[in-house]
Design a protein around this motif. Sequence first.
Motif, mmCIF file in Angstrom:
data_model
loop_
_atom_site.group_PDB
_atom_site.id
_atom_site.type_symbol
_atom_site.label_atom_id
_atom_site.label_comp_id
_atom_site.label_asym_id
_atom_site.label_seq_id
_atom_site.Cartn_x
_atom_site.Cartn_y
_atom_site.Cartn_z
ATOM 1 N N ASN A 430 0.825 -1.216 0.000
ATOM 2 C CA ASN A 430 0.000 0.000 0.000
ATOM 3 C C ASN A 430 0.854 1.260 0.000
ATOM 4 N N GLY A 431 2.001 1.214 0.676
ATOM 5 C CA GLY A 431 2.902 2.364 0.663
ATOM 6 C C GLY A 431 3.434 2.644 -0.730
ATOM 7 N N PHE A 432 3.807 1.601 -1.446
ATOM 8 C CA PHE A 432 4.273 1.775 -2.815
ATOM 9 C C PHE A 432 3.143 2.235 -3.728
ATOM 10 N N ARG A 433 1.956 1.698 -3.535
ATOM 11 C CA ARG A 433 0.804 2.107 -4.356
ATOM 12 C C ARG A 433 0.545 3.610 -4.215
ATOM 13 N N THR A 434 0.576 4.089 -2.985
ATOM 14 C CA THR A 434 0.305 5.510 -2.741
ATOM 15 C C THR A 434 1.345 6.395 -3.419
ATOM 16 N N ALA A 435 2.618 6.058 -3.223
ATOM 17 C CA ALA A 435 3.689 6.840 -3.849
ATOM 18 C C ALA A 435 3.584 6.775 -5.368
ATOM 19 N N PHE A 436 3.265 5.603 -5.873
ATOM 20 C CA PHE A 436 3.140 5.380 -7.310
ATOM 21 C C PHE A 436 2.033 6.244 -7.902
ATOM 22 N N ASN A 437 0.851 6.183 -7.316
ATOM 23 C CA ASN A 437 -0.288 6.951 -7.830
ATOM 24 C C ASN A 437 -0.035 8.449 -7.765
ATOM 25 N N ASP A 438 0.567 8.900 -6.684
ATOM 26 C CA ASP A 438 0.877 10.327 -6.553
ATOM 27 C C ASP A 438 1.828 10.777 -7.656
ATOM 28 N N ASN A 439 2.826 9.954 -7.961
ATOM 29 C CA ASN A 439 3.804 10.322 -8.981
ATOM 30 C C ASN A 439 3.182 10.395 -10.365
ATOM 31 N N ILE A 440 2.277 9.478 -10.679
ATOM 32 C CA ILE A 440 1.593 9.509 -11.976
ATOM 33 C C ILE A 440 0.916 10.865 -12.177
ATOM 34 N N LEU A 441 0.233 11.336 -11.147
ATOM 35 C CA LEU A 441 -0.548 12.565 -11.272
ATOM 36 C C LEU A 441 0.321 13.811 -11.201
ATOM 37 N N THR A 442 1.327 13.827 -10.316
ATOM 38 C CA THR A 442 2.159 15.026 -10.207
ATOM 39 C C THR A 442 3.074 15.193 -11.417
ATOM 40 N N SER A 443 3.525 14.086 -11.997
ATOM 41 C CA SER A 443 4.386 14.177 -13.184
ATOM 42 C C SER A 443 3.571 14.411 -14.454
ATOM 43 N N ARG A 444 2.272 14.204 -14.370
ATOM 44 C CA ARG A 444 1.353 14.341 -15.511
ATOM 45 C C ARG A 444 1.849 13.491 -16.691
ATOM 46 N N ASP A 445 1.928 12.214 -16.416
ATOM 47 C CA ASP A 445 2.411 11.202 -17.365
ATOM 48 C C ASP A 445 1.587 11.264 -18.652
ATOM 49 N N ILE A 446 2.214 11.706 -19.759
ATOM 50 C CA ILE A 446 1.519 11.881 -21.030
ATOM 51 C C ILE A 446 1.311 10.560 -21.757
ATOM 52 N N MET A 447 1.993 9.516 -21.324
ATOM 53 C CA MET A 447 1.903 8.242 -22.026
ATOM 54 C C MET A 447 0.574 7.530 -21.798
ATOM 55 N N PHE A 448 -0.313 8.123 -21.009
ATOM 56 C CA PHE A 448 -1.659 7.573 -20.901
ATOM 57 C C PHE A 448 -2.518 7.952 -22.109
ATOM 58 N N LEU A 449 -1.972 8.770 -22.986
ATOM 59 C CA LEU A 449 -2.566 8.924 -24.307
ATOM 60 C C LEU A 449 -2.134 7.751 -25.179
ATOM 61 N N THR A 450 -2.952 7.381 -26.138
ATOM 62 C CA THR A 450 -2.528 6.374 -27.097
ATOM 63 C C THR A 450 -1.430 6.955 -27.988
ATOM 64 N N GLU A 451 -0.631 6.085 -28.557
ATOM 65 C CA GLU A 451 0.402 6.544 -29.485
ATOM 66 C C GLU A 451 -0.249 7.190 -30.713
ATOM 67 N N TYR A 452 -1.383 6.669 -31.103
ATOM 68 C CA TYR A 452 -2.168 7.265 -32.198
ATOM 69 C C TYR A 452 -2.526 8.707 -31.876
ATOM 70 N N GLU A 453 -2.954 8.947 -30.647
ATOM 71 C CA GLU A 453 -3.357 10.299 -30.242
ATOM 72 C C GLU A 453 -2.162 11.242 -30.195
ATOM 73 N N MET A 454 -1.028 10.765 -29.715
ATOM 74 C CA MET A 454 0.158 11.625 -29.656
ATOM 75 C C MET A 454 0.626 11.996 -31.060
ATOM 76 N N GLY A 455 0.407 11.104 -32.010
ATOM 77 C CA GLY A 455 0.717 11.438 -33.396
ATOM 78 C C GLY A 455 -0.145 12.567 -33.908
#
Length: 628
Positions: A430-455
Amino acid sequence: MKFFSILFLLLSIFSASPCQKPNILWVAIEDTSPQFIGCYGNKNARTPVIDALASEGVRFTNAFSTGTVCSPSRFTIITGVRTHNAGTGNHRSQFPIPEFINGFPFYLRQEGYYVTNNRKTDYNLAGEKEFIERTWNESSDKAGWWNRTPGQPFFAVFNFEDSHQSRTMTHPYEWYQQHVLEQLPEDKRIGDNDFEMPPFYNDSPAMRKQFARVYNSIQLTDNKIGVVLTRLKNDNLMDSTIIFFYGDHGQGIPRGKTNGIDLGHRVPFVIWFPPLYRHLSPWGTQVVSDELITFEDLAPTLINLAGGKVPDHLNGRILFGANRSVPVSKVFLSNDRSDNGIDMVRSVTNGRYFYSRNFMPYMPEGRYIRYMEISDIKQIMRKDLAANRLNALQKSLFEFRPAESLYDIEQDPWQTRNLAGDPTALSLLNGFRTAFNDNILTSRDIMFLTEYEMGLISKYTTPYEFRLDKAKYPLEEIYASASLSGMRGKDIARQQIALLKNPDKIIRYWAITGLRSQDKTILDGYKSKLKEAMNDSYPPVAITASAISYDLFNDKSAEANLKKYCQHENAHLALMTINFLLYVQNPVPFIGTIKEVYSNKETIYHVSSAAKDFLGRLGHIPNNFENR
């Protein structure tokens, strides 16, 4: 005499002044994990040059590549920017980046350094030629410190390819014999029985013959590093040069490179300080450090060391020297598409424990990637699998992955026991999950777009800049859908089905992607919903829904849909479709369509590779080097 003694002392102090800029030599090797280097405890390895650097310098036990394949890894090395920020996580995707992002040697040039690269680039961005010209004074197989102005400080990179996956597994054995084995004296070669086999491989003579390539390729690499260091010494530069040694990502073997686990990310890393600059090392010398570092830290460290101002867009740490950053307790890592092998894994580690989250676990660790599939070792593994010669661990490389994994690297360095389902590890998980989820949102991970969309968005902006617009990229809502992907069960599936009606196309995409990991028994009640999704206006949703409906329910309209998208003019959509077909239970109806894709000379590399994997799986083309 007293006067001269004082003068000599003052001159010595002046010569050691931090104002004198050090020379910097980078020695980069390819596709190598620390488990295969002598100084990291492998008694079978023969790496005396690397071992000597480590014994005299600082050897890091917790150094990590931010990606697990060369071009995404090299993007972060050269820019200091994470691939999940820039949209450069997919291998050789070549999306644009903002003009203010430079290769960090650009800033060293501004501080008077002569910067050279010998010779690999492969930076995974659009406009690479102009980027290289702006970054380096010289970038070629002839580049080195020897062409600088006398007395000018230098930063010189030497990249050795002899440990690359091409040598350790992909090229034919005869090629390896000529270009690796025969370059070593007979009495120095590592034989087939001179090492321990990793437990996730079948310990057979055929596998040992192939795996010995790893050790001999690294030994040849070590020899060549020695040649460069000898030249540095002969040029009387050892006493003024700080030396970095590292591998660009994990070992180029099945389950290592291209996989978002510790074996794909952890790298050997050494910094060697000459006496003149030992005062810069916060760790001392002749030591081992467990400080957490990633390739994101290299650019700010080198810019700071050269006396430059670290640009605001760099978020990595300054490892040593003035302005050293505070060490961190966790680092975050990412893994995306490698060649034709689509994937998405995000990880976090504190050095001992390694947590990974698989967003597409319906594909195995040993997934189809053409560059690996043509190798003898991968073909032996598939034959052993078919003949039931593999134990449960070895078979797991070809089975669905868990959505979550948690490994204790200290107790389980080969990652054989997943603790994610262990009740005693729940608090840690659970500690890793919390840190993990926070990092996804604070870094604003753009790879949650499809590669098609980034094109599509790359036609008018960069993924890096697009991700910062919260209205256009509502990551919190997208991640709420994506965070379900890979999780299994009726309640999860019910939420995913409801999300197929969301007005946001990316939220719908992650809902249908998550459904791909659900069991047939759960999806039986949702056939009509999946059929509706096959006609979704967003092609990635329609393709994924069609793949599910065809594979689980043999839907004929889904089959027609998939055949259409296999030959789509958009390469991202074609690759997505063929990648799904690599894993369906009945691929036979698609043979004719894929043969047309394969024979089309205009088909781009990744799509062609997926088509070859499809046909090779069914025996319609040979799985050999000529069909790579």
